[in-house]
Motif scaffolding. Sequence first.
Motif, PDB file in Angstrom:
ATOM      1  N   PRO A 102       0.707  -1.224  -0.141  1.00 17.57           N
ATOM      2  CA  PRO A 102      -0.031  -0.049  -0.106  1.00 17.57           C
ATOM      3  C   PRO A 102       0.925   1.113   0.074  1.00 17.57           C
ATOM      4  CG  PRO A 102       0.022  -0.928   2.128  1.00 17.57           C
ATOM      5  CD  PRO A 102       0.606  -1.877   1.284  1.00 17.57           C
ATOM      6  N   ILE A 103       0.604   2.165  -0.814  1.00 19.81           N
ATOM      7  CA  ILE A 103       1.279   3.486  -1.078  1.00 19.81           C
ATOM      8  C   ILE A 103       0.265   4.678  -0.802  1.00 19.81           C
ATOM      9  CG2 ILE A 103       3.240   2.511  -2.317  1.00 19.81           C
ATOM     10  CD1 ILE A 103       2.058   3.781  -4.889  1.00 19.81           C
ATOM     11  N   THR A 104       0.942   5.843  -0.769  1.00 22.59           N
ATOM     12  CA  THR A 104       0.070   6.887  -0.593  1.00 22.59           C
ATOM     13  C   THR A 104       0.209   7.884  -1.808  1.00 22.59           C
ATOM     14  OG1 THR A 104       1.645   8.161   0.730  1.00 22.59           O
ATOM     15  CG2 THR A 104      -0.127   6.855   1.642  1.00 22.59           C
ATOM     16  N   GLY A 105      -0.065   9.073  -1.950  1.00 21.44           N
ATOM     17  CA  GLY A 105       0.038   9.886  -3.124  1.00 21.44           C
ATOM     18  C   GLY A 105       1.684  10.428  -2.847  1.00 21.44           C
ATOM     19  N   SER A 106       2.153  10.712  -2.006  1.00 17.80           N
ATOM     20  CA  SER A 106       3.417  11.171  -1.800  1.00 17.80           C
ATOM     21  C   SER A 106       4.479   9.942  -1.751  1.00 17.80           C
ATOM     22  CB  SER A 106       3.601  11.665  -0.322  1.00 17.80           C
ATOM     23  OG  SER A 106       3.577  10.668   0.751  1.00 17.80           O
ATOM     24  N   ASP A 107       4.064   8.692  -1.992  1.00 22.85           N
ATOM     25  CA  ASP A 107       4.968   7.625  -2.512  1.00 22.85           C
ATOM     26  C   ASP A 107       5.002   7.292  -3.771  1.00 22.85           C
ATOM     27  OD1 ASP A 107       5.414   7.654   0.339  1.00 22.85           O
ATOM     28  OD2 ASP A 107       3.976   6.158   0.678  1.00 22.85           O
ATOM     29  N   PHE A 108       3.972   7.893  -4.428  1.00 19.93           N
ATOM     30  CA  PHE A 108       3.837   7.440  -6.029  1.00 19.93           C
ATOM     31  C   PHE A 108       5.213   7.647  -6.700  1.00 19.93           C
ATOM     32  CE2 PHE A 108       2.360   7.141 -10.321  1.00 19.93           C
ATOM     33  CZ  PHE A 108       1.592   6.344 -10.388  1.00 19.93           C
TER      34      PHE A 108
END
Length: 281
Positions: A102-108
Motif C-alpha cells: 500500500p502506498i500514498t500519493g506522496s509515495d507514488f
Amino acid sequence: MADYHFVYKDVEGASTEWDDIQRRLGNLPPKPEPFKPPAYAPKVDADEQPKSKEWLDAREPDELEDLEDELDDDRFLEQYRRMRLAELREAAKAAKFGSIVPITGSDFVREVSQAPSDVWVVVFLYKDGIPECGLLQTCLEELATRYPATKFVKIISTDCIPNYPDRNVPTILVYNNSAVKGTYVGLQKFGGKRCTPESVALALCQSEPVLNDGQGGGDSSRDNVIEGVRRKFIEKVVAQHEEREEDDDIVDVDVDDDDDDDQAIGDGSAPFMEQPPLDES
C-alpha cells in the motif's frame, strides 16, 4: 609349598600335529579362525573431501563466498561456484516483492515512477466498500505471490488522481521505465465479476511481459507466464467439472431414494402413517 601347576597356552591359532589328526578323525571340533582386526581406515575430514557440483548446489551464498580461496586450484568448480552464487543473488533480487504494497500519493513518484527500468509496476487504484475492488484485489494478491519479480502496489483512487470518479474503479495502471504501458478500467477486460487470477494474468501479458516470476525476462518470460496461466486454468476447469459430476451423482442418489419412499408409501408397504380405525356403524 608352591603350586607348580599351570596351563600352557600357545600362540592363538597354533595347533599340534596330534590335534590336526584328531580333528580329521572328528574327535576334536574344528579349529577356530584366528582373530583378524579390521583394516585401518584413517578418519577423513569433511573439509578435506573433494568438492563436487552436487556439494556446491547444497551450499548457502555465505558459504560459497567463503570457499573462494579453497577452489582456486580447480577451474571448473571455481567457475561453477561463481555461476551458482550469481544465480542465488539473482533469485534473491527477484524475490524482493511478492505482495501488494500500500502506498500514498506522496509515495507514488518514489515507488512507481522511479522504479528500476527492468521492473514492471502494477498500480491498483481502489476504493473501500466497492465489491469489484475487493474481487480484483484478491486476484492481484495471488499474482503478486506467484510473480515476485513484478512490483504490485495499491493506492486509493482519489489519492492518486484527485476527483477520480468511483464508477471507474477498480483501475489498473501498468508502469515500466517511468511510463504508463497499460490502463485497465473496471473488470470488463478481466472477465467481469467472474474474473480469476488467470484471466487477469492473461490480460496483463497480452502485449508486454508484465508478470515476471524471476526465472527469466523478455519474450521468453511472457511466453512462460502465458503457458503457466493456461495450464492452471485448464486444471481449474477440470477440477470444477469433476466436482460438478460428484454433486450430480449425489443428487441422483437422493432422487432415487425419494422415488423408492414414494412407491413404498403408495402401495402401503411402509408404515408411513397409522390409519384410523374404520367406523363399523
